[in-house]
Each structure stands twice: as structure tokens, then as C-alpha cells.
Design a protein around this motif. Structure first.
Motif, PDB file in Angstrom:
ATOM      1  N   TYR A 178     -41.115  39.157-109.873  1.00  0.00           N
ATOM      2  CA  TYR A 178     -41.633  38.029-110.657  1.00  0.00           C
ATOM      3  C   TYR A 178     -40.722  37.644-111.812  1.00  0.00           C
ATOM      4  CZ  TYR A 178     -46.014  38.800-108.110  1.00  0.00           C
ATOM      5  OH  TYR A 178     -46.962  38.934-107.134  1.00  0.00           O
ATOM      6  N   ASP A 179     -40.071  38.631-112.420  1.00  0.00           N
ATOM      7  CA  ASP A 179     -39.182  38.320-113.550  1.00  0.00           C
ATOM      8  C   ASP A 179     -38.011  37.450-113.099  1.00  0.00           C
ATOM      9  OD1 ASP A 179     -40.707  39.700-115.415  1.00  0.00           O
ATOM     10  OD2 ASP A 179     -39.674  41.603-115.014  1.00  0.00           O
ATOM     11  N   ALA A 180     -37.402  37.824-111.969  1.00  0.00           N
ATOM     12  CA  ALA A 180     -36.293  37.015-111.444  1.00  0.00           C
ATOM     13  C   ALA A 180     -36.775  35.635-111.029  1.00  0.00           C
ATOM     14  CB  ALA A 180     -35.642  37.726-110.257  1.00  0.00           C
ATOM     15  N   ALA A 181     -37.975  35.576-110.439  1.00  0.00           N
ATOM     16  CA  ALA A 181     -38.531  34.286-110.026  1.00  0.00           C
ATOM     17  C   ALA A 181     -38.742  33.390-111.232  1.00  0.00           C
ATOM     18  CB  ALA A 181     -39.845  34.503-109.281  1.00  0.00           C
ATOM     19  N   LEU A 182     -39.319  33.931-112.309  1.00  0.00           N
ATOM     20  CA  LEU A 182     -39.541  33.139-113.528  1.00  0.00           C
ATOM     21  C   LEU A 182     -38.227  32.645-114.112  1.00  0.00           C
ATOM     22  CD1 LEU A 182     -42.385  35.045-115.426  1.00  0.00           C
ATOM     23  CD2 LEU A 182     -42.465  32.706-114.549  1.00  0.00           C
ATOM     24  N   GLU A 183     -37.239  33.526-114.139  1.00  0.00           N
ATOM     25  CA  GLU A 183     -35.925  33.138-114.677  1.00  0.00           C
ATOM     26  C   GLU A 183     -35.358  31.945-113.915  1.00  0.00           C
ATOM     27  OE1 GLU A 183     -31.373  34.902-114.878  1.00  0.00           O
ATOM     28  OE2 GLU A 183     -33.048  36.306-114.647  1.00  0.00           O
ATOM     29  N   ARG A 184     -35.472  31.961-112.594  1.00  0.00           N
ATOM     30  CA  ARG A 184     -34.944  30.865-111.769  1.00  0.00           C
ATOM     31  C   ARG A 184     -35.773  29.592-111.937  1.00  0.00           C
ATOM     32  NH1 ARG A 184     -30.004  31.683-110.640  1.00  0.00           N
ATOM     33  NH2 ARG A 184     -30.141  30.291-108.823  1.00  0.00           N
ATOM     34  N   PHE A 185     -37.109  29.751-112.017  1.00  0.00           N
ATOM     35  CA  PHE A 185     -37.947  28.568-112.203  1.00  0.00           C
ATOM     36  C   PHE A 185     -37.679  27.901-113.557  1.00  0.00           C
ATOM     37  CE2 PHE A 185     -41.162  29.984-108.879  1.00  0.00           C
ATOM     38  CZ  PHE A 185     -40.921  28.900-108.051  1.00  0.00           C
ATOM     39  N   PHE A 186     -37.502  28.697-114.600  1.00  0.00           N
ATOM     40  CA  PHE A 186     -37.229  28.108-115.919  1.00  0.00           C
ATOM     41  C   PHE A 186     -35.863  27.409-115.934  1.00  0.00           C
ATOM     42  CE2 PHE A 186     -40.563  31.016-117.722  1.00  0.00           C
ATOM     43  CZ  PHE A 186     -41.357  30.004-118.253  1.00  0.00           C
ATOM     44  N   ALA A 187     -34.884  27.977-115.215  1.00  0.00           N
ATOM     45  CA  ALA A 187     -33.567  27.327-115.120  1.00  0.00           C
ATOM     46  C   ALA A 187     -33.699  25.985-114.409  1.00  0.00           C
ATOM     47  CB  ALA A 187     -32.593  28.233-114.373  1.00  0.00           C
ATOM     48  N   SER A 188     -34.495  25.974-113.336  1.00  0.00           N
ATOM     49  CA  SER A 188     -34.726  24.737-112.595  1.00  0.00           C
ATOM     50  C   SER A 188     -35.478  23.724-113.444  1.00  0.00           C
ATOM     51  CB  SER A 188     -35.512  25.050-111.322  1.00  0.00           C
ATOM     52  OG  SER A 188     -35.847  23.863-110.642  1.00  0.00           O
ATOM     53  N   LEU A 189     -36.499  24.199-114.176  1.00  0.00           N
ATOM     54  CA  LEU A 189     -37.317  23.305-114.998  1.00  0.00           C
ATOM     55  C   LEU A 189     -36.484  22.603-116.063  1.00  0.00           C
ATOM     56  CD1 LEU A 189     -40.180  22.291-115.610  1.00  0.00           C
ATOM     57  CD2 LEU A 189     -40.466  24.265-117.143  1.00  0.00           C
ATOM     58  N   LYS A 190     -35.549  23.319-116.672  1.00  0.00           N
ATOM     59  CA  LYS A 190     -34.693  22.713-117.702  1.00  0.00           C
ATOM     60  C   LYS A 190     -33.864  21.569-117.114  1.00  0.00           C
ATOM     61  CE  LYS A 190     -31.313  23.730-121.309  1.00  0.00           C
ATOM     62  NZ  LYS A 190     -30.585  22.477-121.058  1.00  0.00           N
TER      63      LYS A 190
END
Length: 539
Positions: A178-190
Motif C-alpha cells: 500500500y505504501d508504494a501504491a500511495l506513493e505512485r498515486f500521489f505522483a500521478s495526482l500531482k
């Protein structure tokens, strides 16, 4: 995890401009098929497939993209041929037919690489990754996503790069990281926020909310679900808002805010019912039932339980109906019910259980619905006439099917057989006679061994196709005809064209859809079935 398939597809291969309604295209297609305008037929197939894809009717889209793919080739209209292959792969990805999806996407990608079409190389990488994700082969999925990201970054296509990054996030989510998933989603969201890509923002916010929910961080989950709801409220995407309301209701239930949870779930229920979308209904109703039970409102919990069971049964019946229709459509014959005359329900029996034959059966069922010319190629004795009859009977069983073997009739008699003749047209013509073309009016003309027809007669057949009129030998009277021509040959017509033995323009008109029957040595798994059939037939 949520994605938005129709929006993805809009950004992917569906790039032929604005689309009209499906009915407009279907109406136009019938006219093009009637007139034999191959170029417009192909374009209509592609546009109809595109429209069905955008409406998320993936199986209908597949039919039309297969027609487009079959009606074109790597040499004849290669651009639309390759785009059709890519779209077939994309449709297979959407319905989780992952092996077929990867096969067609790799086929398309080969040509994109040859043309140095970097954007579509990246797109195919991304959708190959989607298919590997569906198949739970996550390591390879990540490899393809990262390949796509590298290309998008080099092309500075930030929106598509954000989609590929989202893909990696979904993969990490499936892996439980989940931590890696969140990191990637936040990068995408930006990236999406910088690009003002609101469709993507809403999906990503919802996915972040879902991860926080699974991590037990309910306050964070609620914050991102509510952000997604605001984003989609502005976009008026009601179908997706139902999913978001469901997520909010689940979080509020965990926080023991039961009244608020019921309010959110009722909003989800209302949207789903208004749009007649049943996908979320079982989950919504189950959550509501549990909340009413916790609150001690057992009567309401029972009512919701009854509604839940009704919806589950409706979904089950609809699924069974779709599966039955799909089964009936794909199963050309029931081998066990073959009668002694070799026919099933008065239709010619075509035997085969191999992958190669099943693909032919599928194509027969698709083209049976379309009034287009068909070219059947294959070795002698492979069943070309059986396939021609099946196509005809699936389409117009109550109309004439007229067959003629072009190699079995002497050249000087073949024209008279095809076009008919007037009384006194030649010695022995003591009365007028209708030709095979006229007899096939409103039905199907089957030209077997078309490769043996001489060039002079080929020109006259071409004129019939173009003008939809036939002139009997010895007459000046033109007779209007409406026919579908199914032709067959065991020869390589492309080679005959190169040696000036067959007209290229006639080939173009006859070869709208092609069915290639393999030699029996190339589908040996059908041998036992054929042996069993003939033993039953002759015993």
C-alpha cells in the motif's frame, strides 16, 4: 481499484474524429454493403466498433473491429488494419481475455515499432501491462508500465504518463504494497492536477481513498473520497459517483456514523437505480442491511435483504442469459446431434473443435449478419462450399443459394450459365434461359474455383458487382439484381494477380471479408472428431 475504460480508450486508438450515433452508422453501413463500396464498408466497421467501445459494449465492439481487421491487411490499408488489431487487444483487455489481448497488442506493436510510432508503442505497452495485471502476473505488468512511462516522459505526454503511473500504483495495490501504491498515486495526482486532467484526478482520488480505507486510516480515506465526489460532481459523471458514495458509506460505517452512512448509501442506490446500473447494487444493499441490523431496525434490514436477494437473482439471470446467447452464437453445431444426412436443423454441418476452426465459426457468425462479399480460400476438400452455405443460411435462409463451379464448365458455356441467354443467341438456344446470377437474385451466388475464370468473364462479373445489373447473352436488356457473392478458390489469387491471370479490381471487390480454411494437417486435433462423425454417418 477503479479505472475509466471508456475515457482511456478515447485517449488511445479511437482517434478518427467525432462519432455520430450508432444507428446512423448502421443505416449507412447497410447502404454501403448493398452497393459493395469496400472502402466505406471498412470505415463504417471501424467507426461502429469505436462507438460501441466508447459505450463500453466491448463484445459488439470486438465484432466490428474483427470485421475491420479481416477486411484489411498489412499491405491493403495497413494503418486501419493495425489500429483494428490494437483495438481488438484493448477490447479483450476490457473483458479480461488476457491471452488474446496480449496477442493482438503485440501484433499491433510490431508495426508501430517499424513505423517508429512511439506514442502507440507506449500505449500498447500500457495496455499489455493492463492485461498482465488482469492475469495477476504483476512483475511483467510492472515491466511494461515502466517501459510506457519512459516513452511518455521522453515525449513529454504527461497525461498518458499519469495513466501509466496509475497502472503501477494499481499493481502495487494488488501486491498488497500500500505504501508504494500511495506513493505512485500521489505522483500521478500531482501531474493530473498540473495538467488539469479532471477525469484522471477523480479516479486517482477515489483510489487513494480506497487504499487508506484498506489501511484502516478512515479519516484520510473519507477526505479523498469526498474530494473525488466534488471532482465528479463538477463533471456530472453520475455513474462513477455511485461508486464514490458507496466508498464514503463504507468509511462512515467504520466510523460508526450510521445515519451519515445510510445517507451516502442511499445516494449511491438512487444513482445506480436511475441509471439502471446494477453492478454496485449488491454491495450497496449489503452495507445498508448490516447498518440497519446494527441499529436494531430489523424490519428494515429484512426489507433490504429481500431487495438484495432479488437484485442478485436478476444479475444471475441476466448473466445466464448472456452466457446462453454467447454459447449459442459460438457453437455452430452440436456434434452429438448430427443426422445421417450430415445436416443439423437443415443446415450443413461443419465439424471442428480446434482453435483454428472455432475462429472460423466465430467469423462465420459475425459476417452472417452483414450483406458483404466473402472470399473463402483453402485446399480442395476443406469444406469451402459448406461454409458458404452456412453463411447464406444464417443470413437469408429463405432466399436462393445458387452455386456454380467455374472450373467444371467449359469456358464457352460458362458465360451463358452465369448470365443466361436470349432465344436465338447462339446455335441451340431454342428458348430464353435465366442465368445463375439472375436466379440468385435477393440471395447468394457461390462462385466455386473463381481462380479458374478467364479474364474476359472476370470483367463481366466485376460489372455486375459495380452496376448491380446483368445482361443475358444475345440480349440488350439489363436486369437489376441484388446478390451477395461468396467465392472460393484453392489457388493463390494474389500470385495470379501478379502474373496477370486475375483482375486486381475484381479481387478487391470479392475479398471484402476473407475466410482462410487451414489444411487438415494444420488442425490435427479435429481428426478424431471427423472420424467419429463419418463412422456415425455411414453406419
Amino acid at each position: 481499484m477503479s479505472d475509466n475504460k471508456s475515457k482511456q480508450m478515447q485517449k488511445y486508438f479511437f482517434t478518427n474524429g467525432k462519432t455520430k450515433s450508432i444507428n446512423s452508422y448502421l443505416k449507412a453501413l447497410k447502404n454501403y454493403e448493398r452497393s459493395g463500396d469496400k472502402e466505406k464498408i471498412i470505415q463504417s466497421y471501424f467507426e461502429i466498433g469505436t462507438k460501441y467501445g466508447l459505450l463500453q459494449n466491448y463484445r459488439k465492439a470486438l465484432e466490428y473491429f474483427f470485421l475491420t481487421f479481416n477486411a484489411t491487411s498489412e499491405n491493403d490499408n495497413p494503418k486501419i488494419h493495425v489500429k483494428s488489431a490494437a483495438n481488438i487487444g484493448l477490447m479483450y483487455t476490457a473483458i479480461h481475455k488476457n491471452e488474446k489481448a496480449i496477442e493482438f497488442l503485440l501484433y499491433a506493436q510490431k508495426f508501430f515499432k517499424l513505423k517508429s510510432d512511439k506514442i502507440n508503442v507506449a500505449n500498447t505497452n500500457r495496455h499489455i501491462a493492463d492485461s498482465y495485471n488482469n492475469a495477476k502476473i504483476y512483475t511483467i505488468a510492472l515491466e511494461y508500465y515502466f517501459k510506457a512511462i519512459d516513452i511518455y516522459e521522453s515525449l513529454e505526454d504527461n497525461i498518458l504518463m499519469s495513466k501509466a503511473i496509475n497502472g503501477t500504483a494499481v499493481t502495487y495495490y494488488y501486491l498488497g504494497n500500500y505504501d508504494a501504491a500511495l506513493e505512485r498515486f500521489f505522483a500521478s495526482l500531482k501531474i493530473q492536477q498540473d495538467e488539469k486532467f479532471f477525469d484522471g484526478i477523480g479516479i486517482t482520488e477515489n483510489n487513494i481513498g480506497e487504499i487508506y480505507y484498506n489501511m484502516g486510516k478512515y479519516a484520510e480515506a473519507l477526505k479523498y473520497y469526498e474530494r473525488a465526489l466534488v471532482t465528479y460532481k463538477d463533471l456530472k459523471q453520475n455513474n462513477f459517483r455511485s461508486t464514490i458514495y458507496l466508498g464514503i458509506g463504507e468509511v462512515q460505517k467504520k466510523l460508526k456514523k450510521y445515519d451519515l452512512a445510510l445517507e451516502s448509501l442511499n445516494s449511491a442506490l438512487k444513482i445506480s437505480e436511475e441509471m439502471n446500473v446494477k453492478t454496485n447494487l449488491p454491495n450497496i444493499l449489503m452495507e445498508m442491511k448490516e447498518i440497519y441490523y446494527i441499529m436494531g431496525n430489523y424490519k428494515k434490514a429484512y426489507e433490504i435483504q429481500e431487495k438484495y436477494l432479488t437484485i442478485k437473482d436478476e444479475i444471475l439471470q441476466e448473466t445466464k442469459k448472456l452466457e446462453k446467447e454467447k454459447f449459442q452464437k459460438e457453437k455452430l453445431t452440436d456434434i452429438e446431434s448430427i443426422s445421417s444426412n450430415g445436416e443439423v436443423n437443415n443446415k450443413p454441418t461443419i465439424i471442428g473443435v480446434s482453435k483454428e476452426m472455432k475462429e472460423i465459426f466465430s467469423l462465420i457468425n459475425i459476417i452472417s449478419e452483414h450483406n458483404v462479399n466473402v472470399l473463402i480460400t483453402g485446399p480442395t476438400g476443406s469444406g469451402k462450399e459448406l461454409i458458404a452455405k452456412r453463411i447464406h443460411q444464417n443470413f437469408k435462409s429463405d432466399s436462393p443459394f445458387i452455386a456454380i463451379n467455374c472450373s467444371a464448365i467449359p469456358e464457352h458455356l460458362l458465360e451463358s450459365e452465369l448470365f443466361g441467354h436470349a432465344k436465338g443467341a447462339f446455335t441451340g438456344a431454342v428458348k430464353s434461359k435465366k442465368g445463375k446470377i439472375e436466379l440468385a437474385n435477393n440471395g447468394t451466388l457461390f462462385l466455386d474455383e473463381i481462380g479458374d475464370m478467364n479474364l474476359s468473364l472476370q470483367a463481366k462479373i466485376l460489372r455486375v458487382i459495380q452496376e448491380r445489373k446483368v445482361t443475358p447473352v444475345g440480349s440488350s436488356k439489363e436486369i437489376p439484381v441484388s446478390i451477395r457473392i461468396i467465392s472460393a478458390t484453392n489457388k493463390n489469387l494474389e500470385e495470379l494477380i501478379e502474373s496477370n491471370e486475375f483482375r486486381r479490381d475484381l479481387f478487391y471487390r470479392l475479398n471484402v471479408i476473407r475466410i482462410k480454411i487451414p489444411a487438415l494437417k494444420d488442425h490435427k486435433s479435429d481428426v478424431p472428431v471427423l472420424v467419429s462423425h463419418f463412422i456415425k454417418k455411414y453406419n
